[in-house]
Design an enzyme around this catalytic site. Structure first.
Site, short mmCIF file in Angstrom:
data_model
loop_
_atom_site.label_atom_id
_atom_site.label_comp_id
_atom_site.label_asym_id
_atom_site.label_seq_id
_atom_site.Cartn_x
_atom_site.Cartn_y
_atom_site.Cartn_z
N ASP A 93 49.57 65.87 45.61
CA ASP A 93 48.55 65.71 44.57
C ASP A 93 47.46 66.75 44.84
OD1 ASP A 93 47.25 64.77 42.34
OD2 ASP A 93 47.20 62.67 42.97
N ASP A 128 44.18 67.90 36.95
CA ASP A 128 44.00 67.20 35.68
C ASP A 128 42.77 66.32 35.78
OD1 ASP A 128 45.69 65.82 37.63
OD2 ASP A 128 45.72 64.17 36.18
N ALA A 196 45.82 58.26 35.33
CA ALA A 196 44.66 57.37 35.22
C ALA A 196 45.05 55.92 34.96
CB ALA A 196 43.69 57.86 34.15
N CYS A 279 60.64 35.94 52.79
CA CYS A 279 61.40 37.18 52.77
C CYS A 279 62.23 37.26 54.05
CB CYS A 279 60.40 38.32 52.67
SG CYS A 279 61.02 39.96 53.05
N CYS A 281 63.22 40.43 55.40
CA CYS A 281 63.19 41.79 55.94
C CYS A 281 63.05 41.70 57.46
CB CYS A 281 62.06 42.59 55.30
SG CYS A 281 60.43 42.29 56.01
N CYS A 284 59.80 39.97 58.57
CA CYS A 284 59.69 38.54 58.28
C CYS A 284 60.73 37.72 59.04
CB CYS A 284 59.81 38.30 56.78
SG CYS A 284 58.48 39.10 55.88
N1 GUN Z 1 46.74 59.61 41.16
C1 GUN Z 1 46.56 58.47 40.46
N2 GUN Z 1 46.24 58.77 39.17
C2 GUN Z 1 46.23 60.11 39.06
C3 GUN Z 1 45.99 61.00 37.96
O1 GUN Z 1 45.72 60.60 36.83
N3 GUN Z 1 46.09 62.33 38.24
C4 GUN Z 1 46.39 62.81 39.50
N4 GUN Z 1 46.48 64.12 39.69
N5 GUN Z 1 46.63 61.97 40.53
C5 GUN Z 1 46.54 60.66 40.31
ZN ZN Z 2 59.43 40.74 54.66
#
Ligand code: GUN
Ligand code: ZN
Length: 503
Positions: A93, A128, A196, A279, A281, A284
């Protein structure tokens, strides 16, 4: 581009696909869950994410790496894969999330794309603007324009084999989301995150999550790989996949563990309040909630010689249930019962029920990619009456030619009658010629005690048939239908209550 993504199987708008990630030299099966790895705090070693959990791809944040002096040089020297010890695909990101949190970041799309390429990212992200929900339209439009510029800057950048995300924004305005999707699709970029969503996801606003995804999908190419940014709670994976999402990233497993929260497919529980683990796993199976509470972050001498804290063990459980649910979702797509799984999940939380109901508002869109034949249709709740298979049958009914005098009946054909033909009626589908009894979806398993919603849907099937055959004389034999189902039967159709006839 999009030739990096191949769809193998469909169910509703969900699909199993293959995302080719050329820079990593791997192909990732979707739906895929990308664990979020904080480059400063490796809650679970990335190598273990691959080996023990089956993660084929993960996501980390290039902005954090770039702004942390302690690690920046090392990541640049070694490359991201060696630094993290992970040889699958790595998405990065850009700092947009920090932009949304703090209002300002000190990097441009051009700079951060270049940095992502330098550290060896396989899928990069431009800067963005994640416009939050419920803002005024003017702001959503203005910020969307900035996001479009970021996409153009990413397109112009030198990226080589690295794939690039084209986030779709637009806040809670479906028409802006759709337009943003259409714009993103027309760029040469590769993967399409719906952005978002975190504020909506955190407050369980699943109906609006579904609206945003469906709007983005109306603008995007049908074969574009779609990422739901910030989504990874096991409760909502089936719903999001059925709406058309292919990639997810989960920070929830680690963030929730920090607060002592235990994820399940029907919500989140507090370790503090638990007496039993539901669970099986490895975590657990080896511990009771009381034992885990006693670790209290101090670390334990585990049987395998490791020294894990309650937080780490909770994070492991959280990730196990999430990957388990993802496998269940894939199996459901293969069998064609994904909507049944979503229905089951919708019983776990009212917000999920809103999500399912919203998804079914778009049954006509789901119908376009729904296979014509799959495992038997199970009627498991009155939401089943709104599934795309029912709608498709009604559309098909309007194209069937009928004889002049036709009996439609929920019971067997009477032994002597003077109708030209006798068709079966099966809620929620409605009428069909007996010859179709063994074809999907009319092989449906329906409860003995049919509900009003199924009867109303069947009545709509009768209406569809009547409307396209105005000259036919139709008689309906029904099993004591509720008044609102009978109201949906057109006036020209004669009705008989089979109960009153004793049949
Ligand atoms: N991580 C969670 N939401 C977003 C987003 O809208 N844009 C970016 N770039 N990373 C995110
Ligand atoms: Zn578990």
């Amino acid at each position: 581009m999009r030739d990096h993504f191949e769809i193998r199987d469909h169910d509703a708008a969900g699909r199993i696909g293959r995302l080719e990630v050329p820079r990593a030299g791997v192909t990732v099966e979707t739906p895929a869950l990308l664990p979020v790895v904080n480059p400063n705090v490796l809650t679970i070693e990335p190598r273990r994410l691959a080996e023990e959990f089956g993660a084929e791809m993960l996501i980390t944040n290039s902005y954090i790496i770039r702004s942390t002096d302690r690690i920046r040089g090392r990541v640049l020297d070694q490359g991201l894969h060696e630094f993290l010890g992970f040889d699958g695909a790595i998405m990065t990101d850009s700092g947009s999330f920090q932009l949304a949190e703090y209002g300002d970041i000190d990097v441009t799309t051009e700079e951060i794309i270049e940095f992502q390429r330098e550290i060896g990212s396989d899928v990069a992200t431009p800067v963005d603007v994640p416009t939050p929900p419920d803002v005024d339209r003017e702001r959503a439009e203005r910020e969307l324009a900035t996001t479009k510029t970021a996409l153009a800057d990413a397109e112009a950048a030198e990226t080589g084999e690295m794939l690039v995300n084209a986030p779709v924004q637009g806040s809670t305005f479906p028409d802006l989301r759709e337009e943003a999707g259409r714009h993103a699709s027309a760029t040469g970029l590769d993967v399409f995150p719906v952005g978002a969503m975190v504020p909506l996801l955190n407050s369980y606003r699943y109906a609006e999550v579904v609206e945003a995804v469906r709007a983005a999908k109306r603008g995007l190419d049908p074969d574009a790989p779609v990422h739901l940014f910030g989504a990874g709670h096991p409760m909502m994976l089936a719903l999001a996949v059925a709406a058309g999402c292919d990639l997810f990233d989960s920070a929830a497993y680690a963030l929730m563990a920090r607060d002592g929260r235990y994820l399940t497919v029907s919500g989140t529980e507090h370790l503090e309040d638990m007496e039993y683990f539901p669970c099986s796993c490895p975590v657990c199976a080896d511990h009771t909630p009381a034992e885990l509470r006693e670790l209290d972050g101090s670390g334990e001498d585990d049987t395998d010689g490791t020294d894990r804290s309650a937080e780490e063990l909770l994070a492991e459980h959280n990730l196990h249930v999430t990957f388990e649910e993802l496998r269940r979702v894939k199996a459901a797509i293969r069998s064609g019962n994904l909507l049944q799984l979503v229905d089951r999940r919708a019983r776990g939380h009212p917000a999920m029920l809103d999500g399912l109901r919203t998804l079914l508002d778009h049954a006509d869109e789901l119908e376009r990619t729904d296979p014509v034949s799959k495992d038997a249709f199970f009627y498991t709740s009155h939401e089943s009456a709104r599934r795309p298979e029912v709608r498709r049958h009604h559309d098909r009914l309007s194209r069937l030619a009928v004889p002049d005098r036709l009996l439609l009946t929920e019971s067997d054909a009477p032994s002597n009658h003077d109708y030209d033909a006798v068709w079966r009626v099966k809620p929620p589908f409605g009428p069909f010629p007996r010859a179709l009894s063994e074809t999907y979806p009319l092989t449906a398993e329906v409860p003995e005690r049919v509900d009003g919603a199924a009867q109303v849907a069947a009545a709509e099937g009768v209406a569809s048939l009547a409307e396209s055959n105005p000259d036919a004389e139709l008689t309906l034999g029904h099993d004591d239908w509720v008044p609102r189902a009978l109201d949906a039967v057109p006036d020209g159709v004669e009705t008989e209550n089979l109960r009153h006839l004793g049949r």
